[in-house]
Design a protein around this motif. Sequence first.
Motif, short mmCIF file in Angstrom:
data_model
loop_
_atom_site.label_atom_id
_atom_site.label_comp_id
_atom_site.label_asym_id
_atom_site.label_seq_id
_atom_site.Cartn_x
_atom_site.Cartn_y
_atom_site.Cartn_z
N MET A 1 -1.55 6.62 -5.81
CA MET A 1 -2.88 6.03 -5.63
C MET A 1 -3.44 6.50 -4.30
O MET A 1 -2.71 6.82 -3.37
CB MET A 1 -2.79 4.51 -5.67
N LYS A 2 -4.78 6.52 -4.21
CA LYS A 2 -5.43 6.98 -2.99
C LYS A 2 -6.72 6.21 -2.79
O LYS A 2 -7.22 5.54 -3.68
CB LYS A 2 -5.71 8.47 -3.07
N GLU B 1 0.83 -1.20 0.00
CA GLU B 1 0.00 0.00 0.00
C GLU B 1 0.87 1.26 0.00
O GLU B 1 0.62 2.21 -0.74
CB GLU B 1 -0.92 0.00 1.22
N LYS B 2 1.92 1.26 0.82
CA LYS B 2 2.83 2.40 0.87
C LYS B 2 3.51 2.62 -0.48
O LYS B 2 3.62 3.75 -0.96
CB LYS B 2 3.88 2.16 1.95
N ASP C 1 -8.04 12.92 -0.24
CA ASP C 1 -7.55 13.87 -1.22
C ASP C 1 -6.04 13.72 -1.30
O ASP C 1 -5.37 13.50 -0.29
CB ASP C 1 -7.89 15.31 -0.83
N LEU C 2 -5.52 13.88 -2.48
CA LEU C 2 -4.09 13.71 -2.69
C LEU C 2 -3.50 15.02 -3.17
O LEU C 2 -4.00 15.62 -4.13
CB LEU C 2 -3.84 12.61 -3.72
N TYR C 3 -2.45 15.48 -2.50
CA TYR C 3 -1.75 16.69 -2.89
C TYR C 3 -0.32 16.32 -3.23
O TYR C 3 0.38 15.72 -2.43
CB TYR C 3 -1.76 17.72 -1.75
N VAL C 4 0.11 16.72 -4.41
CA VAL C 4 1.47 16.46 -4.85
C VAL C 4 2.23 17.77 -4.83
O VAL C 4 1.82 18.75 -5.46
CB VAL C 4 1.49 15.85 -6.28
N ILE C 5 3.32 17.79 -4.08
CA ILE C 5 4.14 18.99 -3.97
C ILE C 5 5.42 18.77 -4.76
O ILE C 5 6.16 17.82 -4.52
CB ILE C 5 4.46 19.30 -2.49
N ILE C 6 5.66 19.65 -5.70
CA ILE C 6 6.86 19.57 -6.53
C ILE C 6 7.77 20.72 -6.16
O ILE C 6 7.38 21.89 -6.23
CB ILE C 6 6.50 19.62 -8.03
#
Length: 99
Positions: A82-83, A73-74, A88-93
């Motif tokens: 994946m979520k 899962e990790k 909610d999924l936040y991607v920080i670039i």
Amino acid sequence: MKKLIDLFRNKYFIATVAFVMWMLFFDKNDMMSQYEYRSQANKLQEEKEYFESETAQVKKDLGELNSNLNTAEKFAREKYFMKKDNEDLYVIIHEEKKD
């Protein structure tokens, strides 16, 4: 000077010089071709080492994924973003500053 002229008229000397010139410049395995083959072989060796290390890393990851469901899962969350349905999924670039 006469010895030098006699040397250039010697048929064995002429044959040897012709043979050396042929092997250095005109043969299909001349010096430039050998240099190119060697550089290509070195490049392929570096690629082989890279892919062997990548294969080892993938095998290690696979072993971890098969051993524990939490690890799977990790891995899915970190690598493939994946979520679960209620998350909610936040991607920080992070961008590098250019001076």
